[in-house]
Design an enzyme around this catalytic site. Structure first.
Site, short mmCIF file in Angstrom:
data_model
loop_
_atom_site.label_atom_id
_atom_site.label_comp_id
_atom_site.label_asym_id
_atom_site.label_seq_id
_atom_site.Cartn_x
_atom_site.Cartn_y
_atom_site.Cartn_z
CD GLU A 103 -0.93 -5.63 5.56
OE1 GLU A 103 -0.79 -6.35 4.55
OE2 GLU A 103 -0.94 -4.45 5.79
CG HIS B 212 -3.48 -3.40 3.72
ND1 HIS B 212 -2.51 -2.78 3.97
CD2 HIS B 212 -4.29 -2.30 2.81
CE1 HIS B 212 -2.37 -1.63 3.87
NE2 HIS B 212 -3.52 -1.33 3.27
CB CYS C 273 -0.97 0.07 1.23
SG CYS C 273 -2.35 1.25 1.10
#
Lengths: 256, 985
Positions: free
Chosen positions: A213, A211, A96
């Site tokens: 994660e 994302h 990002c």
């Protein structure tokens, strides 16, 4: 298995370093968060590191363009250090804002500009793997959240052709599970050729807007309470992991 | 030397597109066809031309942008240009970053007076008249903080450097209070020499006069200002604290604190409260190692003047309350709430009789406050999983902007510093703090300017023409993020300070004055305080509410380490004095004592004000006659199209709710993305526990009965939390009262009634208050379009925010129907309670009774649902609130994108179908259950009223059979209505 060592940068408004650290640890790596100023003061910290990550966030509030000020700081103070780091057989990830930073620092090609809806957008999207990279082995598709205002990938025609030639378009938004589920357009921001991520350095450096994660746990999925019902009715045990975890496992495996 | 750098986009420009969209929406008849945008940096600093060029290169991404230095490059084709920049002294975040980039580039820090100022130039294309261009400029800027100029094609655009120049001598003035009562009150109302209101009642002004008479001297301006801040309604909550009628200890002590005390006693060893009312936030147990904190603030008056700045400040301000809890809690979630006028309302209002100072249009207020939390929350990297919008004409004068922050804090500091063997503070409690005599007073974060002066006193008065423009601040989330990271990740765990608090209302006077009570006094050297620009008077430095600042108490031997740490994180930390045990607050300015007050007088010298209330006359009205059954379907569609009931997805989609990776249930739930009234997060990757957040509000009921309003707000918050998976035995609440005209006996009576309901309902549910805030004068006094006097008073509003801990986040529940064939249960009793309902509002009907809360009964139903959810028997659950059963059914259907076949003829018993469908009776929930779990589900509801009312169907049809006919609507019609109001936002 030997645990690779990960450095995740922080500071000046980066803000996803903690969940990124969690994801790497879940995947079996040793991860630490290092403030960019500490790395500038001690560049040798990177010498014993296999994986460097610029995580997501809002560095410098996107002022003067997303990732621009942090990217410039990185280039000015750590340009040589990163060159040395990448000359070794290492991996690097920009998520990002980290992706935006790596483009501004000249490590990844292209630019990220304002979404078509010209608004910060937080939702889930689906990506399919288009290129080759150590980060992406064993993944064909995955659902991941996005959260950005300037995530529309742009590259001039010559650069785009070069990217294609090098198989460097890593990830593309595609019609998949979550977009279908919620009836949302599969390309969330108007990205050129649906590009969600690109690579450089033979795929070792990956930049992506979504994302992964934030998609490492089953209960992070946007429709998990519905999926839970199907599991309950089928008498099956609930999964615990999410689709993004594989990306981090790949990085760990690369150094195994 | 001043350089001007202009950066323009070479490719599709998002900013230009936003301007075009905004203008075309606001001026649909204009001939505007396209816009282009140039970002301008005016650099007022000693740079060589080469350095300026290098700076320009850094501001520009050559792939997508180009730059010019000097004249702003004019496009070949345009009709007008509009330049918008900040007024002198207004926070310019982009300018701030540009300055840091230049400092990084040159390796030289800017000296005082050097700075970068940004502006934007918008070029208009198409057939646009000069008058239209002026109108566009008015739409695009806020004259309280920005300047705008319109230039015709070909006109030169002059270089503007909005430097602050204060032509005053920075010294403290002496104020003479030996004057008549009338003059005392004029000083209170208009301020010292007309500087802005002190907002003190006569009794307080007299007390100050008498105090200084006894001392044998006259007060200084900074002393008087400091007392006004400390004694303000905003800081001392005088209306809640002072006696009212027979309630001698005041309603706060009796009803709010009293409820918590009683509940904690009842709970005994099961008490989960850790810190209530004393700190900047309330805290409850999360697990054996951690606490969770919560605090909700309002920022109403500033948001009325500058909705964007006011709302950014609301959220980053309450983040600091979290950072200022104990020794610093880490913010892990934000919540928001906006109570605003109808954005379609075109009426004009003015703050002055000559109609030059207009209120912003209702639409711009909503746009601005939404954008404020977008910037403040997203840039701070804190997820926003929950929020709401209420639209009502009574909020047209002054919007209510709620901002909440949940924090996580370890119970104890680590025994050893990270990566070192040095023992530190041996596991000291992290949720307690105390400044010690000798500790340094350290100011952390941004610099001090004129921003926000009189914020605390200003929010204690009505919005009127005298409202000071300097009451507006703009937040700088990144500056705050920098020190926030350094505080809760590094400085706290190295025990580098003994106490911390936020600089909010009243600035240093508030924070230092408050912390001085811990040690017993302080001495401050004001000239040490770093300033944004020179020339501030001592009282201004002391009171300024410039944002992004915290005050720390730092032991002298830790100071070098703390200073070095913050320097390395690019955060300014300055020692400005010492804590003492002298019993006095002493402030010097260049060695001259300008303030010398005893702590006793400063904090406890305020005369108590005995308040009297009076029951307002409100005639009871019979309920409106029933509407024909054929209209029910249409009424449901109208309800769903109401802005306070329908989708506000455009907000949730622009607020990051995934950051930190803690999201468990989303703000928009199900395939159909329906707004939820509760959210679950999992704050620690190492723990399966979840934190449940919910809200409850029912301001509409205040029209009839504030007791019922407050009771419903609490019951709703508890219900919403339980429906998401919370357990009532680990649930706490926060109260935010937003009242109006609180100096009238009738409103005070209503306040007392609401507070009494708070006590009764909270105690019955066993949910303690852990923190609260009140804002008492949400009134607007001004003028209408014809110059007619107007008073708009906000509905007495109570926001209840609940926070609970659930043992297993994977039990969390969402509101969407899951699978066809699932059976639908209505839990709880329905009564004929249509008074002040949303249904009556869409029917424009009056009368009836408001919903009553039978909390003990409801609690039983809630506990049964909790058990059913934990046993995995529930597929979906939603609390019934605005719009009653019909709206809850519709929301769950839309969310699941599944139909429903309902028959309420049996369940309604003798109740008319209209009341059963639309009544907002409290304590009710709509639950869907898979068929094979029904029996076990029903077993858990023994002794609780419930009825099976239908089933979920695959066919996208919504049908409700009732005693007088049926409602048959396609699912798509419901969904369209639900999404209609904010469709194009």
């Amino acid at each position: 298995m030997r645990k690779p060592s990960v450095i995740i940068l922080s500071g000046y408004g980066l803000n996803t370093e903690e969940e990124t650290k969690t994801a790497f640890e879940l995947a079996g790596a040793r991860a630490r968060i290092v403030h960019i100023n500490d790395l500038i003061a001690r560049p040798s910290l990177l010498d014993a590191t296999q994986i460097a990550v610029v995580p997501g966030g809002f560095s410098y509030g996107d002022d003067t363009g997303s990732g621009n000020a942090y990217g410039n700081r990185l280039k000015q103070h750590l340009g040589r250090t990163l060159e040395r780091f990448l000359a070794r057989d290492t991996l690097m990830l920009g998520i990002c804002n980290g992706f935006q930073i790596l483009t501004k620092a000249g490590i990844l090609p292209g630019a990220l500009i304002a979404n078509n809806n010209a608004r910060y957008t937080c939702r889930w999207a689906d990506v399919e793997v288009a290129g080759e990279s150590p980060w992406l082995g064993g993944i064909t598709r995955m659902s991941v959240p996005i959260a950005h205002g300037e995530g529309k990938y742009y590259a001039p025609p010559a650069m785009l052709a070069e990217l294609k030639k090098n198989n460097a378009i890593a990830l593309a938004y595609a019609e998949g599970e979550t977009a279908r589920h919620f009836g949302l357009p599969f390309n969330p921001n108007g990205s050129l050729e649906n590009i969600a991520g690109v690579t450089a350095y033979d795929g070792r450096v990956l930049g992506l807007m979504p994302h992964p994660e934030r998609a490492v746990r089953f209960t992070q999925l946007p429709h998990w309470t519905l999926v839970r019902e199907d599991y309950a009715r089928a008498g099956k045990k609930l999964p615990t992991k999410g689709p993004g975890l594989q990306l981090f496992r790949n990085a760990v495996k690369y150094f195994a | 030397m001043t350089y001007r750098i202009s950066v323009s986009s070479k490719v599709d420009d998002g900013r230009a597109r936003v301007f075009l969209r905004t203008l075309q929406n606001a001026f649909p008849k204009s001939g505007l066809t396209a816009t282009s945008f140039v970002q301008v940096y005016a650099i007022d600093a000693e740079l060589t031309p080469e350095q300026a060029q290098e700076a320009a290169e850094r501001f520009t991404d050559p792939l997508i942008e180009s730059y010019g230095i000097g004249e702003i490059p004019l496009p070949r084709e345009y009709t007008f240009a509009i330049e918008i920049g900040f007024l002198p002294g207004v926070t310019d975040n982009v300018g701030h970053t540009a300055r840091e980039m230049i400092e990084d580039l040159t390796g030289r820090t800017f000296v005082q007076g050097e700075d970068v100022y940004t502006s934007g130039v918008l070029f208009l294309r198409g057939e646009v008249s000069a008058r239209e261009a002026e109108g566009f400029a008015r739409e695009l800027h806020n004259p309280l903080i920005e300047r705008a100029s319109v230039f015709a094609r070909g006109d030169m655009i002059p270089l503007v450097v909005p430097k602050v120049r204060l032509g005053q001598t920075p010294a403290a003035d002496i104020v003479d209070l030996e004057v008549s009562d009338a003059v005392l009150m004029r000083i209170s109302k208009e301020g010292i020499a007309g500087r802005g209101p002190l907002a003190l009642p006569l009794a307080s002004m007299r007390a100050i006069r008498d105090h200084f008479k006894r001392l044998g001297r006259k007060p200084t301006d900074i002393e008087l200002e400091s007392l006004a801040q400390t004694w303000s309604e905003h800081c001392k909550h005088t209306i809640f604290a002072d006696p009212i009628d027979e309630v001698r200890e005041g309603i706060y002590r009796r009803y709010i604190k009293g409820a918590t005390k009683k509940i904690r006693k009842m709970k005994g060893r099961k008490d989960f409260c850790a810190s209530v009312f004393t700190d900047n936030a309330g805290a409850i147990a999360f697990d054996k190692d951690y606490l969770v904190t919560h605090k909700v603030e309002t920022h109403n008056s500033p948001s009325g003047l500058d909705p964007f700045g006011g709302s950014v400040t609301a959220i980053v301000g309450v983040n600091r309350d979290c950072l200022g809890f104990g020794l610093g809690a880490k913010p892990i979630a934000n919540t928001y709430g906006f109570c605003v006028g109808n954005p379609l309302d075109q009426r004009e209002f003015y703050r002055d009789e000559s109609r030059t100072k207009s209120l912003l249009p209702a639409r711009r207020i909503l746009e601005g406050v939404v954008k404020g939390i977008n910037v403040g929350g997203n840039q701070s990297g804190i997820p926003t999983p929950l929020g709401f919008i209420v639209v009502d004409d009574s909020y047209r004068g002054k919007p209510l902007v709620f901002g909440g922050t949940v924090g996580l804090i370890p119970r104890r500091l680590p025994r050893t510093a990270l990566g070192s063997k040095k023992k530190i503070a041996l596991g000291k409690r992290a949720y307690e703090k105390r400044a010690r005599p000798g500790d340094l007073v350290v100011m952390l974060g941004g610099r001090v300017g004129l921003d926000g002066i009189h914020g605390a006193t200003f929010s204690s008065v009505e919005l009127s023409k005298g409202s000071p423009a300097t009451a507006v601040q703009i937040g700088d989330p990144i500056t705050q993020k920098k020190f926030s990271d350094a505080l809760v990740r590094e400085a706290r765990d190295r025990a580098l300070y003994t106490s911390i608090t936020d600089n909010g209302a009243g600035g240093l006077s508030g924070s230092v004055g408050e912390m001085a009570r811990e040690s017993g006094g302080c001495e401050i050297a004001l000239e040490q305080v770093p300033l944004k620009y020179p020339g501030l008077a001592p009282w201004q430095i002391w009171l300024s509410e410039s944002q992004e600042r915290m005050t720390l108490a730092v032991p002298a031997k830790k100071w070098p380490e703390l200073k070095a740490l913050f320097e390395s994180r690019d955060v300014e930390a300055t020692a400005i004095g010492r804590f003492t045990d002298s019993g006095r607050v002493v402030v010097r300015h260049h060695d001259k004592i300008v303030l010398d007050l005893s702590l006793d007088f400063l904090h406890d010298g305020r005369p108590v004000h005995k308040q009297k209330s009076k029951k307002p006359r409100k005639g009871k009205m019979r309920r409106a006659p029933q509407a024909p059954a054929a209209s029910f379907g249409n009424s449901l569609l109208k309800l769903l199209a109401c802005p306070s009931v329908g989708s506000t997805s455009f907000v949730a989609q622009q607020y990051d709710h995934e950051v930190l990776g803690s999201s468990v249930t989303k703000p928009l739930q199900g395939r159909g993305l329906v707004n939820a009234d509760a959210a679950v997060i999992e704050p620690l990757a190492s723990s399966a526990k979840g934190v449940v957040l919910s809200h409850g509000y029912a301001p509409w009921y205040s029209q009839l009965d504030t007791y019922a309003m407050a009771a419903a707000s609490i019951d709703t918050a508890v219900r919403n939390a339980v429906c998401a998976g919370a357990h009532r035995d680990h649930l706490a609440i926060l109260d935010n009262f937003c009242w109006s005209s609180s100096d009238t006996p009738e409103r005070l009576y209503e306040l007392k009634e609401a507070a009494r309901a708070c006590y009764d309902t909270a105690v019955a549910h066993g949910v303690p208050f852990i923190s609260g805030k009140d804002s008492m004068f949400n009134d607007f006094r001004g003028f209408g379009a014809q110059g007619d006097a107007v008073h708009i008073a906000a509905l007495p509003t109570l926001l209840i925010s609940a926070i609970g801990v659930m043992p297993d986040a994977s039990k969390a529940m969402t509101l969407d129907f899951k699978r066809p064939g699932d059976l639908l249960y209505l839990v709880g009793e329905t009564h004929d309670e249509l008074g002040a309902s949303a249904y009556y509002a869409v029917r424009d009907a009056r009368g009836g009774v408001v919903p009553q809360v039978f909390a003990r009964k409801n609690a039983k139903a809630y506990d049964a649902l909790t058990k059913a959810i934990d046993a995995g028997l529930v597929a979906s659950a939603i609390g019934l609130s605005r719009g009653g059963l019909s709206v809850a059914l519709a929301k769950s259907s839309i969310a699941g994108q599944l139909g429903a076949r309902i028959d309420i003829t049996k369940a309604a018993k003798k109740l008319p179908a209209e009341a059963f469908l639309f009544s907002e009776s409290q304590g009710r929930m709509l639950v869907s259950v898979r068929p094979d779990a029904c029996k076990r589900f029903e077993q858990r509801f023994k002794g609780v009223p419930f009825a099976r009312i239908g089933e979920v169907v695959a066919e996208p049809m919504f049908s409700v059979t009732h005693s007088e006919g049926s409602i048959e609507l396609p699912l798509a019609a419901l969904a369209d209505a639900y999404r209609s109001f904010f469709k194009n936002w």
